[in-house]
Design a protein around this motif. Structure first.
Motif, PDB file in Angstrom:
ATOM      1  N   ALA A  45       0.827  -1.214   0.000  1.00 16.22           N
ATOM      2  CA  ALA A  45       0.000   0.000   0.000  1.00 16.22           C
ATOM      3  C   ALA A  45       0.857   1.257   0.000  1.00 16.22           C
ATOM      4  O   ALA A  45       0.457   2.302  -0.530  1.00 16.22           O
ATOM      5  CB  ALA A  45      -0.935  -0.002   1.203  1.00 16.22           C
ATOM      6  N   LEU A  46       2.054   1.162   0.593  1.00 13.86           N
ATOM      7  CA  LEU A  46       2.931   2.337   0.658  1.00 13.86           C
ATOM      8  C   LEU A  46       3.630   2.602  -0.668  1.00 13.86           C
ATOM      9  O   LEU A  46       4.376   3.567  -0.799  1.00 13.86           O
ATOM     10  CB  LEU A  46       3.955   2.164   1.785  1.00 13.86           C
ATOM     11  CG  LEU A  46       3.346   2.086   3.189  1.00 13.86           C
ATOM     12  CD1 LEU A  46       4.427   1.938   4.243  1.00 13.86           C
ATOM     13  CD2 LEU A  46       2.488   3.316   3.482  1.00 13.86           C
ATOM     14  N   GLY A  47       3.390   1.746  -1.660  1.00  9.48           N
ATOM     15  CA  GLY A  47       3.886   2.024  -2.996  1.00  9.48           C
ATOM     16  C   GLY A  47       3.080   3.118  -3.683  1.00  9.48           C
ATOM     17  O   GLY A  47       3.527   3.692  -4.682  1.00  9.48           O
ATOM     18  N   HIS A  48       1.917   3.436  -3.136  1.00  9.43           N
ATOM     19  CA  HIS A  48       1.075   4.506  -3.667  1.00  9.43           C
ATOM     20  C   HIS A  48       1.516   5.827  -3.038  1.00  9.43           C
ATOM     21  O   HIS A  48       1.488   5.978  -1.815  1.00  9.43           O
ATOM     22  CB  HIS A  48      -0.391   4.218  -3.349  1.00  9.43           C
ATOM     23  CG  HIS A  48      -1.348   5.202  -3.942  1.00  9.43           C
ATOM     24  ND1 HIS A  48      -1.698   6.373  -3.320  1.00  9.43           N
ATOM     25  CD2 HIS A  48      -2.011   5.194  -5.133  1.00  9.43           C
ATOM     26  CE1 HIS A  48      -2.539   7.042  -4.075  1.00  9.43           C
ATOM     27  NE2 HIS A  48      -2.750   6.344  -5.187  1.00  9.43           N
ATOM     28  N   ASP A  49       1.901   6.784  -3.852  1.00 11.67           N
ATOM     29  CA  ASP A  49       2.467   8.030  -3.329  1.00 11.67           C
ATOM     30  C   ASP A  49       1.516   8.744  -2.380  1.00 11.67           C
ATOM     31  O   ASP A  49       1.939   9.236  -1.321  1.00 11.67           O
ATOM     32  CB  ASP A  49       2.827   8.970  -4.483  1.00 11.67           C
ATOM     33  CG  ASP A  49       4.100   8.555  -5.203  1.00 11.67           C
ATOM     34  OD1 ASP A  49       4.817   7.681  -4.676  1.00 11.67           O
ATOM     35  OD2 ASP A  49       4.382   9.109  -6.285  1.00 11.67           O
ATOM     36  N   GLY A  50       0.254   8.822  -2.737  1.00 10.45           N
ATOM     37  CA  GLY A  50      -0.686   9.539  -1.883  1.00 10.45           C
ATOM     38  C   GLY A  50      -0.796   8.920  -0.507  1.00 10.45           C
ATOM     39  O   GLY A  50      -0.759   9.615   0.511  1.00 10.45           O
ATOM     40  N   GLU A  51      -0.944   7.599  -0.455  1.00 10.93           N
ATOM     41  CA  GLU A  51      -1.038   6.894   0.825  1.00 10.93           C
ATOM     42  C   GLU A  51       0.231   7.077   1.645  1.00 10.93           C
ATOM     43  O   GLU A  51       0.194   7.334   2.856  1.00 10.93           O
ATOM     44  CB  GLU A  51      -1.284   5.405   0.565  1.00 10.93           C
ATOM     45  CG  GLU A  51      -1.267   4.532   1.824  1.00 10.93           C
ATOM     46  CD  GLU A  51      -2.424   4.798   2.754  1.00 10.93           C
ATOM     47  OE1 GLU A  51      -2.328   4.405   3.936  1.00 10.93           O
ATOM     48  OE2 GLU A  51      -3.425   5.409   2.321  1.00 10.93           O
ATOM     49  N   LEU A  52       1.383   6.956   0.989  1.00  7.51           N
ATOM     50  CA  LEU A  52       2.659   7.097   1.690  1.00  7.51           C
ATOM     51  C   LEU A  52       2.808   8.484   2.292  1.00  7.51           C
ATOM     52  O   LEU A  52       3.128   8.632   3.483  1.00  7.51           O
ATOM     53  CB  LEU A  52       3.802   6.827   0.715  1.00  7.51           C
ATOM     54  CG  LEU A  52       5.214   7.083   1.248  1.00  7.51           C
ATOM     55  CD1 LEU A  52       5.568   6.050   2.312  1.00  7.51           C
ATOM     56  CD2 LEU A  52       6.226   7.059   0.116  1.00  7.51           C
ATOM     57  N   HIS A  53       2.565   9.521   1.499  1.00  2.92           N
ATOM     58  CA  HIS A  53       2.809  10.882   1.980  1.00  2.92           C
ATOM     59  C   HIS A  53       1.825  11.282   3.067  1.00  2.92           C
ATOM     60  O   HIS A  53       2.196  11.996   4.014  1.00  2.92           O
ATOM     61  CB  HIS A  53       2.775  11.863   0.814  1.00  2.92           C
ATOM     62  CG  HIS A  53       3.884  11.651  -0.175  1.00  2.92           C
ATOM     63  ND1 HIS A  53       5.202  11.461   0.217  1.00  2.92           N
ATOM     64  CD2 HIS A  53       3.883  11.577  -1.531  1.00  2.92           C
ATOM     65  CE1 HIS A  53       5.957  11.291  -0.855  1.00  2.92           C
ATOM     66  NE2 HIS A  53       5.189  11.343  -1.924  1.00  2.92           N
ATOM     67  N   ARG A  54       0.589  10.816   2.974  1.00  2.00           N
ATOM     68  CA  ARG A  54      -0.373  11.114   4.044  1.00  2.00           C
ATOM     69  C   ARG A  54       0.034  10.429   5.343  1.00  2.00           C
ATOM     70  O   ARG A  54      -0.070  11.014   6.425  1.00  2.00           O
ATOM     71  CB  ARG A  54      -1.783  10.674   3.627  1.00  2.00           C
ATOM     72  CG  ARG A  54      -2.467  11.629   2.659  1.00  2.00           C
ATOM     73  CD  ARG A  54      -3.937  11.294   2.473  1.00  2.00           C
ATOM     74  NE  ARG A  54      -4.118  10.020   1.798  1.00  2.00           N
ATOM     75  CZ  ARG A  54      -4.178   9.878   0.472  1.00  2.00           C
ATOM     76  NH1 ARG A  54      -4.058  10.928  -0.304  1.00  2.00           N
ATOM     77  NH2 ARG A  54      -4.370   8.689  -0.057  1.00  2.00           N
ATOM     78  N   LYS A  55       0.500   9.189   5.243  1.00  2.00           N
ATOM     79  CA  LYS A  55       0.908   8.458   6.442  1.00  2.00           C
ATOM     80  C   LYS A  55       2.119   9.126   7.104  1.00  2.00           C
ATOM     81  O   LYS A  55       2.143   9.321   8.330  1.00  2.00           O
ATOM     82  CB  LYS A  55       1.260   7.013   6.047  1.00  2.00           C
ATOM     83  CG  LYS A  55       1.543   6.072   7.220  1.00  2.00           C
ATOM     84  CD  LYS A  55       0.264   5.672   7.910  1.00  2.00           C
ATOM     85  CE  LYS A  55       0.502   4.718   9.060  1.00  2.00           C
ATOM     86  NZ  LYS A  55       0.718   3.342   8.616  1.00  2.00           N
ATOM     87  N   VAL A  56       3.105   9.484   6.305  1.00  4.29           N
ATOM     88  CA  VAL A  56       4.310  10.125   6.852  1.00  4.29           C
ATOM     89  C   VAL A  56       3.966  11.494   7.416  1.00  4.29           C
ATOM     90  O   VAL A  56       4.491  11.894   8.471  1.00  4.29           O
ATOM     91  CB  VAL A  56       5.404  10.218   5.776  1.00  4.29           C
ATOM     92  CG1 VAL A  56       6.589  11.036   6.277  1.00  4.29           C
ATOM     93  CG2 VAL A  56       5.873   8.823   5.367  1.00  4.29           C
ATOM     94  N   LEU A  57       3.080  12.230   6.750  1.00  2.00           N
ATOM     95  CA  LEU A  57       2.706  13.555   7.244  1.00  2.00           C
ATOM     96  C   LEU A  57       2.019  13.457   8.604  1.00  2.00           C
ATOM     97  O   LEU A  57       2.226  14.304   9.479  1.00  2.00           O
ATOM     98  CB  LEU A  57       1.789  14.244   6.239  1.00  2.00           C
ATOM     99  CG  LEU A  57       1.450  15.693   6.598  1.00  2.00           C
ATOM    100  CD1 LEU A  57       2.631  16.605   6.294  1.00  2.00           C
ATOM    101  CD2 LEU A  57       0.212  16.168   5.844  1.00  2.00           C
ATOM    102  N   THR A  58       1.197  12.430   8.801  1.00  2.00           N
ATOM    103  CA  THR A  58       0.527  12.238  10.091  1.00  2.00           C
ATOM    104  C   THR A  58       1.549  12.088  11.213  1.00  2.00           C
ATOM    105  O   THR A  58       1.447  12.748  12.261  1.00  2.00           O
ATOM    106  CB  THR A  58      -0.378  11.000  10.031  1.00  2.00           C
ATOM    107  OG1 THR A  58      -1.377  11.198   9.031  1.00  2.00           O
ATOM    108  CG2 THR A  58      -1.048  10.744  11.374  1.00  2.00           C
ATOM    109  N   ALA A  59       2.520  11.213  10.994  1.00  3.06           N
ATOM    110  CA  ALA A  59       3.561  11.015  12.010  1.00  3.06           C
ATOM    111  C   ALA A  59       4.407  12.263  12.172  1.00  3.06           C
ATOM    112  O   ALA A  59       4.793  12.636  13.296  1.00  3.06           O
ATOM    113  CB  ALA A  59       4.437   9.825  11.621  1.00  3.06           C
TER     114      ALA A  59
END
Length: 377
Positions: A291-305
């Motif tokens: 799932a983290l291969g999807h840029d949108g999902e990855l960047h939202r997850k990292v931004l949350t942390a």
């Protein structure tokens, strides 16, 4: 060096000799001790192995948590080293555990040597140093995370069998209090109305300690001061608060903490370095977390942390009582420099803009402006 420091250092060496000699069944002698510093509450010493029936390395590192300090740090660090020792060699995130003593709160580790610190590499005037180091840092985090997925039960068992039968993690407790106090901090200290969307983001970030889809082992404080690059690659050196949590907390922690060490000439390229850090990490974990291969999902997850870490570093600068002083733990996230905190908000706002989260970006800009007016003008 003070007399107290000399006494502590010699005591650490004598205790390590006793532990190693008992393990070997013959006398082990250590010589030429050198104080290496520590987290502010841990004594760390490098010593040469002068008499060596165990074919040990030529030098070892000794870590001692003083008996007047809470036992949690020792219990958690010992469990972390035991857990890491069981990993395949290429996935071990740091030094090897050689010996330990629960009563003396002593851990003996392999010596990683001198190498170059991540802080030194980030401050280099040569672009190749920070760019290569950042990529290697991300890849090392990814390898560690990939190798430890599914190992939480094993780690918890080690922690339960350790001294005291477990320990309390400081950072999750700090995060919980910081988020609980967020409405008051927004209105009283930032002079801003409560921002419901940002508050929800913080709550999702705080929850990453206890849950999340991407749980893996973390040494916890994975900032530049605790990273060495030697002939074997990137090494993480401090496991004082090691444990399992969502891996996005680690990559976000790295992003938030690397900028203060960056040479001024490279500050305009910090977004490139952030990208290299995240891409290096993703290259190692994408196979297990597609799932983290999807840029949108990855960047939202990292931004949350990332939002959580920026918030915590801000609250630590304010007269808000979170019961534990982060400076006493030597955390890379902790700073007393207001320009660093204001810069973290500005960078967070820019990252939110890139992720298409306009409301979060607007709050980041407002927070940076409020803190700039309060602290820097």
């Amino acid at each position: 060096m003070t007399v107290i420091a000399e006494n502590r250092m010699s005591g650490a060496v004598r205790a390590a000799e006793q532990v190693l000699s008992s393990r070997a069944g013959a006398r082990v002698t250590l010589a030429d001790p050198v104080e290496l510093g520590g987290s502010g509450r841990t004594d760390v010493v490098r010593a040469r192995v002068a008499q060596n029936p165990l074919s040990l390395d030529r030098s070892l590192v000794i870590k001692v948590v003083p008996t007047d300090e809470p036992a949690d740090a020792f219990a958690r660090e010992l469990a972390s080293y035991k857990y890491a020792n069981a990993l395949p060699m290429h996935s071990r995130p740091g030094p090897q555990l050689i010996a330990f003593d629960n009563t003396a709160r002593l851990i003996v580790l392999s010596d990683l040597g001198h190498g170059r610190s991540m802080s030194d590499l980030l401050g280099s005037p040569e672009w190749a140093d920070p760019s290569h180091a950042i990529s290697a840092w991300g890849q090392a985090l990814g390898r560690m995370h990939a190798a430890t997925v599914g190992g939480e039960g094993d780690f918890d068992a080690l922690l339960r069998r350790g001294p005291g039968g477990g320990s309390v993690e400081v950072l999750p407790a700090q995060a919980r209090m910081a988020v609980d106090l967020a409405p008051e901090v927004m209105t009283r200290y930032l002079g801003l109305p409560v921002h419901d969307e940002f508050l929800a983001l913080l709550r999702r970030g705080e929850a990453l300690f206890a849950e999340g889809d991407h749980r893996a082992f973390s040494p916890s404080d994975v900032g530049p001061p605790n990273i060495l690059i030697n002939d074997d690659g990137v090494q993480f050196m401090d496991y004082e608060w090691g444990g399992f949590r969502d891996a996005s907390l680690d990559i976000a922690y790295a992003i938030v903490t690397f900028t203060p060490d960056l040479a001024p000439r490279w500050t305009d390229r910090r977004t490139d370095l952030e990208t290299a850090l995240v891409d290096g990490w993703r290259s190692e974990i994408q196979a297990i977390w597609p799932a983290l291969g999807h840029d949108g999902e990855l960047h939202r997850k990292v931004l949350t942390a990332r939002a959580l870490w920026v918030w915590m570093s801000t609250v630590w600068m304010l007269p808000v009582d979170l019961e534990v002083d982060p400076q006493s733990h030597g955390l890379a996230l902790h700073t007393t420099d207001p320009t660093i905190v204001v810069g973290r908000w500005t960078d967070l706002a820019a990252a939110a803009t890139r992720a298409g989260l306009t409301d979060i970006a607007d709050f980041g800009v407002a927070a940076a402006s409020a803190l700039d007016a309060a602290w820097l003008r």
